[in-house]
Design an enzyme around this catalytic site. Sequence first.
Site, short mmCIF file in Angstrom:
data_model
loop_
_atom_site.label_atom_id
_atom_site.label_comp_id
_atom_site.label_asym_id
_atom_site.label_seq_id
_atom_site.Cartn_x
_atom_site.Cartn_y
_atom_site.Cartn_z
N ASP A 125 33.93 39.61 47.86
CA ASP A 125 33.78 40.70 46.90
C ASP A 125 35.19 41.10 46.44
O ASP A 125 36.02 40.23 46.20
CB ASP A 125 32.99 41.85 47.51
CG ASP A 125 32.34 42.73 46.44
OD1 ASP A 125 31.67 42.16 45.54
OD2 ASP A 125 32.48 43.96 46.48
N ASP B 85 32.44 34.48 48.74
CA ASP B 85 33.68 35.22 48.45
C ASP B 85 33.69 36.51 49.27
O ASP B 85 32.73 36.82 49.98
CB ASP B 85 33.76 35.55 46.96
CG ASP B 85 32.57 36.38 46.49
OD1 ASP B 85 32.63 37.62 46.62
OD2 ASP B 85 31.56 35.79 46.02
#
Length: 296
Positions: free
Chosen positions: A213, A211
């Site tokens: 963050d 991802d």
Amino acid sequence: MGNRMMIGVIGGSGLYGMDGLRDAEWRSVDTPWGAPSDSILTGALDGTPVAFLPRHGRGHVHSPSSVPYRANIDALKRLGVTDVISVSACGSFREEMAPGDFVMVDQFIDRTRGRATSFFGAGCVAHVSVANPTCARLSAACAEAARATGTRMHDGGTYLAMEGPQFSTLAESRLYREVWGCDVIGMTAMPEAKLAREAELCYACVAMITDYDSWHPDHGEVDVTAIITTLTENAARGCKMIAGLPARLEPDRPPCPCGCDRALEHALLTAPGARDADLVARLDAVAGRVLDPPST
């Protein structure tokens, strides 16, 4: 002269086992630092001994803060491991380091707190250098093996180790990315890397991006359910990377050119006569080479 190589793999979130090992066996290992995260799966890949330890335990029972880091490193060393590959799910602070990519970490910023960060202490003091906390030789082999699977690999990156278990606030994410210049973020590489250095183990950290963050304007906050698919795909490619390592590492392992296997050579400060006997006894696996050198 070198010694026989044994690969140790510490599997992060999503990686709780390894297929393809010959003579595979889950083994319980006792350490002076308590029980490791789980039993350790031992076996062989292409004739090379391998030990696999799920960092969070099978079923993911340990949070990043409750992982028994000292017991994990001691147990691997006690089994004869020489080279440790940490495979970890991480968030990315860089647009070009996208979910599904791997990053070969070479630096860390430690923002953890309350974790035991050393095997040494009162009664037996030692200071090792972690200026370059990963092994360049082992990291290069991991990068080559990952690329051979078709994985997009980034060479070099700074890992921000946070305590967790919560993910970053938006302000923290921006700080780590824009001010501190970090590349990836995770919760488990520290104190693991420091302890591996104290145990004179070569250590490489492969960050598997899941991802962005919370900094990325098009992706929003981290949502665990949204990263599960990427996590599973990353874990499968991580296993393929590990399977390619024996062909890229010498079985009769020469001394580490980075000096990882000699990190304690000049690190002990406490005079032999002043050392705490109980602590020295607990250090038999990680520091026995320098605490009890062979007689001549």
